[in-house]
Structures are given as C-alpha cells and as structure tokens.
Design a protein around this motif. Structure first.
Motif, PDB file in Angstrom:
ATOM      1  N   LEU A 239      -5.174  -7.637  17.376  1.00  0.00           N
ATOM      2  CA  LEU A 239      -4.244  -7.602  16.247  1.00  0.00           C
ATOM      3  C   LEU A 239      -4.282  -8.911  15.468  1.00  0.00           C
ATOM      4  O   LEU A 239      -4.255  -8.909  14.232  1.00  0.00           O
ATOM      5  CB  LEU A 239      -2.828  -7.317  16.749  1.00  0.00           C
ATOM      6  CG  LEU A 239      -2.627  -5.961  17.443  1.00  0.00           C
ATOM      7  CD1 LEU A 239      -1.178  -5.800  17.873  1.00  0.00           C
ATOM      8  CD2 LEU A 239      -3.049  -4.808  16.549  1.00  0.00           C
ATOM      9  N   ASN A 240      -4.335 -10.031  16.169  1.00  0.00           N
ATOM     10  CA  ASN A 240      -4.350 -11.331  15.486  1.00  0.00           C
ATOM     11  C   ASN A 240      -5.625 -11.564  14.700  1.00  0.00           C
ATOM     12  O   ASN A 240      -5.634 -12.352  13.752  1.00  0.00           O
ATOM     13  CB  ASN A 240      -4.158 -12.456  16.508  1.00  0.00           C
ATOM     14  CG  ASN A 240      -2.701 -12.785  16.736  1.00  0.00           C
ATOM     15  OD1 ASN A 240      -1.982 -13.162  15.822  1.00  0.00           O
ATOM     16  ND2 ASN A 240      -2.243 -12.610  17.964  1.00  0.00           N
ATOM     17  N   LEU A 241      -6.715 -10.908  15.083  1.00  0.00           N
ATOM     18  CA  LEU A 241      -7.984 -11.115  14.390  1.00  0.00           C
ATOM     19  C   LEU A 241      -8.160 -10.195  13.177  1.00  0.00           C
ATOM     20  O   LEU A 241      -9.199 -10.242  12.530  1.00  0.00           O
ATOM     21  CB  LEU A 241      -9.157 -10.934  15.356  1.00  0.00           C
ATOM     22  CG  LEU A 241      -9.374 -12.093  16.334  1.00  0.00           C
ATOM     23  CD1 LEU A 241     -10.529 -11.792  17.289  1.00  0.00           C
ATOM     24  CD2 LEU A 241      -9.639 -13.405  15.591  1.00  0.00           C
ATOM     25  N   LEU A 242      -7.166  -9.378  12.855  1.00  0.00           N
ATOM     26  CA  LEU A 242      -7.237  -8.631  11.600  1.00  0.00           C
ATOM     27  C   LEU A 242      -7.309  -9.636  10.456  1.00  0.00           C
ATOM     28  O   LEU A 242      -6.491 -10.559  10.373  1.00  0.00           O
ATOM     29  CB  LEU A 242      -6.004  -7.734  11.439  1.00  0.00           C
ATOM     30  CG  LEU A 242      -5.881  -6.551  12.401  1.00  0.00           C
ATOM     31  CD1 LEU A 242      -4.549  -5.842  12.180  1.00  0.00           C
ATOM     32  CD2 LEU A 242      -7.040  -5.572  12.209  1.00  0.00           C
ATOM     33  N   PRO A 243      -8.280  -9.496   9.544  1.00  0.00           N
ATOM     34  CA  PRO A 243      -8.521 -10.533   8.531  1.00  0.00           C
ATOM     35  C   PRO A 243      -7.584 -10.461   7.334  1.00  0.00           C
ATOM     36  O   PRO A 243      -8.005 -10.346   6.187  1.00  0.00           O
ATOM     37  CB  PRO A 243      -9.972 -10.267   8.118  1.00  0.00           C
ATOM     38  CG  PRO A 243     -10.142  -8.798   8.292  1.00  0.00           C
ATOM     39  CD  PRO A 243      -9.306  -8.423   9.491  1.00  0.00           C
ATOM     40  N   VAL A 244      -6.281 -10.507   7.594  1.00  0.00           N
ATOM     41  CA  VAL A 244      -5.301 -10.445   6.511  1.00  0.00           C
ATOM     42  C   VAL A 244      -4.285 -11.568   6.649  1.00  0.00           C
ATOM     43  O   VAL A 244      -3.929 -11.979   7.753  1.00  0.00           O
ATOM     44  CB  VAL A 244      -4.549  -9.095   6.496  1.00  0.00           C
ATOM     45  CG1 VAL A 244      -5.480  -7.958   6.155  1.00  0.00           C
ATOM     46  CG2 VAL A 244      -3.868  -8.819   7.823  1.00  0.00           C
TER      47      VAL A 244
ATOM     48  N   GLN B 276     -12.137 -13.598   0.895  1.00  0.00           N
ATOM     49  CA  GLN B 276     -11.321 -13.014   1.966  1.00  0.00           C
ATOM     50  C   GLN B 276     -10.322 -12.005   1.420  1.00  0.00           C
ATOM     51  O   GLN B 276     -10.013 -10.993   2.070  1.00  0.00           O
ATOM     52  CB  GLN B 276     -10.591 -14.127   2.715  1.00  0.00           C
ATOM     53  CG  GLN B 276      -9.688 -13.668   3.845  1.00  0.00           C
ATOM     54  CD  GLN B 276      -8.267 -13.369   3.389  1.00  0.00           C
ATOM     55  OE1 GLN B 276      -7.830 -13.850   2.334  1.00  0.00           O
ATOM     56  NE2 GLN B 276      -7.557 -12.579   4.164  1.00  0.00           N
ATOM     57  N   GLU B 277      -9.802 -12.233   0.225  1.00  0.00           N
ATOM     58  CA  GLU B 277      -8.791 -11.341  -0.336  1.00  0.00           C
ATOM     59  C   GLU B 277      -9.349  -9.941  -0.558  1.00  0.00           C
ATOM     60  O   GLU B 277      -8.644  -8.942  -0.377  1.00  0.00           O
ATOM     61  CB  GLU B 277      -8.256 -11.921  -1.641  1.00  0.00           C
ATOM     62  CG  GLU B 277      -7.508 -13.245  -1.461  1.00  0.00           C
ATOM     63  CD  GLU B 277      -6.977 -13.779  -2.777  1.00  0.00           C
ATOM     64  OE1 GLU B 277      -7.113 -13.067  -3.806  1.00  0.00           O
ATOM     65  OE2 GLU B 277      -6.432 -14.897  -2.782  1.00  0.00           O
ATOM     66  N   ARG B 278     -10.606  -9.849  -0.956  1.00  0.00           N
ATOM     67  CA  ARG B 278     -11.213  -8.528  -1.168  1.00  0.00           C
ATOM     68  C   ARG B 278     -11.391  -7.804   0.165  1.00  0.00           C
ATOM     69  O   ARG B 278     -11.187  -6.588   0.257  1.00  0.00           O
ATOM     70  CB  ARG B 278     -12.556  -8.676  -1.888  1.00  0.00           C
ATOM     71  CG  ARG B 278     -12.421  -9.204  -3.306  1.00  0.00           C
ATOM     72  CD  ARG B 278     -13.719  -9.060  -4.086  1.00  0.00           C
ATOM     73  NE  ARG B 278     -14.757  -9.953  -3.577  1.00  0.00           N
ATOM     74  CZ  ARG B 278     -14.914 -11.207  -3.976  1.00  0.00           C
ATOM     75  NH1 ARG B 278     -14.096 -11.729  -4.888  1.00  0.00           N
ATOM     76  NH2 ARG B 278     -15.884 -11.951  -3.483  1.00  0.00           N
TER      77      ARG B 278
END
Length: 379
Positions: free
Chosen positions: A271-276, A293-295
């Motif tokens: 869960l922590n590694l979700l790139p958001v 990263q935003e895209r």
C-alpha cells in the motif's frame, strides 16, 4: 538550546534579485517579509532557500488576505524533539493496548469472559504486539533517520490504534520541513519500505520457527465462516527457505500469530508503495521521474478500480472480501493524489545508483503483492 537560539540572522540580501521587500515584521520566532515577488513562486523558493537554510531557517511563500502583497515566512529549523513527545507516547501506549487486546481475542483465542475476569491475560499476546509494532515502527524510523540525516524537520512516528483485525491502522510521521533536493526525497522515501522489509523478513522467520498454535474446538464449532489472510509470495519464499509450513491439514492447528506481524509488514509495504501523493511510492517516483510522477499517479485509482471489478465480475469475489479493499484504496488514492508528493527545492536528477535502488525497492514490493490478500471461507 532551541532552534531560535541556534539560528543566525536571515540573509535579507538573498532576496534582492527576486523579491521587492516593503516591510519586515516579527511574529514570535518567525520573521515575515512583505513585498512583491519578481519571479514565479517555485523559482523564488529555489533562489532564496539555500541561503536561509544555511542560516538556520525554513521559508514558505504566501500572500496576504487581500492578495495585494506576497509574504515570505521564515521560521527557525527545529533540531530534534522539543520536550517530551506526549502525543507520540500516548498513541504508542494506546496502540500497544489495542494490539494486545485484539491479539488476545482474535489471534490467541482467549475468551472475552476470561479477559474480563483477568485483564492481565492479554499479556499472553505480547509476541503479536511486538511483531506488528516492531515492523511498523521500524518502517517509520527508517524515514525518521534519513530525514534527520538530510536535515529535514520531521516528527517522531505516530502509531494509530484501531480494532480488528490487527489493532492498528499503521503509523505515520509528519514532514514539517522543506525537501532540499530529489536525492533527499528519494532517500527518505525509500528508507521506510527497505527498513520495514528487513524487519518483516526477521519477524516472519521468527514466526515460522515458533511452534504452531492450537485453535480451541469451541472457536471452530462456533464459526460458520472465517477470514483467511492469503500468503504473499515473499512469505512463501521465506517459508520455503526455512523449510517450514504455513498451513496445516488439521483445522485445530494454525501458524503462530507472530507470522501475522510479517503479513502486516508485507501488506503495508504494498500500500505504501502506490506511486501517489504523500505515500512512499509517490515520493520515490517523484524523485526518480520528476514531475512525470503526476501522470503516473492519475492511473493508480483507475488500476485499483479495475482490479476490484475484475475480482468481482470475473472471479466472483464478494465486496467484503478483497473487492471492497481495492475500491477503498481506489478512492483513497484519488484523495491522496490531489495533495501530491513533496516538491524538492532542487529538482536535479538523482543518478543511476539511486534509480537502481528504486527499481529494486518496487521489485521487492511486488513480492508482497497479492491479488486477493483477504478471503472469506466457509468451514
């Protein structure tokens, strides 16, 4: 000595080329510079921050309520924890109690009547508490240590007490200082998952080496359905290396509850590694890819909702199994993505060595991923 005593006077001359200064005011230990920015905000911070930071100050840029003036707010950098961190200690003790009570009831199968008659019987669940909190705290202390190393103002970990199934919702730390560059952002972001994974492997190995638990027959007879926590690939890999089983044919025999601490570590790593946003994955990918990263973050909720739909409509899982879990995290990812990750002052690339560590971190995280982490089964 507090931060205000150790800070020198802010170098006002650093403002001359980028900020038209009209007035200076003091507000406690903060210094407020009113005027007009001559450059965009991000460029202003990039130009001014190094000189102020060297003098012992963090800066923020704001505008007056009327919108007529810009304000640079300089505050002394906080070095270490001031006084006794009562809130951290209080939450830690509350989480120790919640995990021990939940551990006693749900994982050690101690009847509530016995706990009510003898409250100290919950102490039998201390290995479960030590395993779960050890993994979560190590993760956050990884962030804390690298934040201090890079001079970023950060709080001590806040543990969050909760109810079943683990007695906690995890732990967080609060970033209060600005991120100097992408290298610091990467190091701080990656330190938590890597430290947590080391603790997870150790806890899992210890749990697998402990003798199995006996489930009371009264629990089995009274349960029509049970929640099953499926094994992530990393857990099966550790079990294979150690030559230890992770399940038993006899329904009255189950693995030691300490292994659940390892499961929790693996689950929270995914869960922590979700790139958001402010999640570890968001920080790591922001450091690796910059503003791209935003895209990538925009696709995360779509992927989570798609995963939930696949489990429900194709594989037939119900909402109270892993379908609801991924739907919840899909909505949470939307909320988190709006805030975005920390924006470093210096946006220079991190270099190939850190890029390789980042790829390795996500590869290790993939070993913790399960399509169906939680499943409901009928006895």
């Amino acid at each position: 000595m507090d931060a205000g005593d150790s800070a020198g006077m802010p170098p006002v001359e650093a403002l001359q080329s980028v900020f038209s200064l009209h007035e200076t005011r003091r507000d406690g230990d903060r210094i407020l510079y009113y005027g007009e920015s001559l450059v965009p905000e991000q460029m202003l911070v990039r130009e001014v921050w190094p000189s102020f930071r060297q003098a012992g100050y963090e800066i923020q840029v704001a505008t007056t309520p009327s919108g007529r003036e810009d304000v640079i707010v300089a505050r002394p950098v906080t070095n270490g924890t001031e006084g006794i961190p009562w809130k951290n200690l209080g939450l830690f003790l509350a989480t120790v109690v919640s995990t021990m009570v939940v551990g006693a009831l749900a994982w050690y199968h101690i009847p509530f009547a016995e706990i009510r008659a003898e409250p100290l019987s919950v102490l039998r669940a201390w290995p479960f508490t030590a395993a779960v909190l050890g993994v979560l705290t190590t993760h956050e202390l990884g962030h804390y240590a690298l934040s201090r190393y890079h001079g970023v103002d950060v709080s001590l970990p806040y543990l969050i007490p909760f109810f079943v199934p683990f007695g906690t919702l995890g732990a967080i730390i609060q970033m209060r200082g600005q991120m100097p560059d992408r290298r610091a952002l990467f190091d701080i972001g990656v330190a938590g998952p890597l430290a947590g994974l080391v603790a997870t492997v150790v806890v899992t190995a210890i749990g697998l080496s402990l003798p199995p638990m006996t489930v009371p027959e009264s629990v089995i007879r009274g349960s029509g359905q049970v929640i099953v926590f499926n094994n992530p690939p990393l857990l099966n890999l550790i079990a294979t290396v150690l030559g230890q089983p992770t399940n038993y044919a006899d329904p009255t025999v189950t693995v030691h509850p300490v292994i659940i601490g390892g499961w929790v570590g693996m689950f929270f790593t995914v869960l922590n590694l979700l790139p958001v946003g402010q999640l570890d994955g968001g920080h790591i990918v922001r450091a690796m890819l910059g503003e791209a990263q935003e895209r990538l973050a925009a696709f995360v909720p779509v992927a989570l909702f798609g995963l939930a739909a696949y489990l429900h409509y194709v594989l037939g899982y119900s909402f109270n199994e892993s379908v609801g879990l991924w739907v919840f995290w899909g909505f949470l990812a939307i909320f988190i993505a709006y805030r975005g990750p920390a924006n470093p002052v210096d946006d220079s690339p991190i270099g190939p060595a850190r890029m390789a560590v980042g790829v390795l971190t996500f590869a290790l995280g993939a070993l913790c991923f399960l399509l169906v982490p939680i499943e409901v089964m009928t006895l």
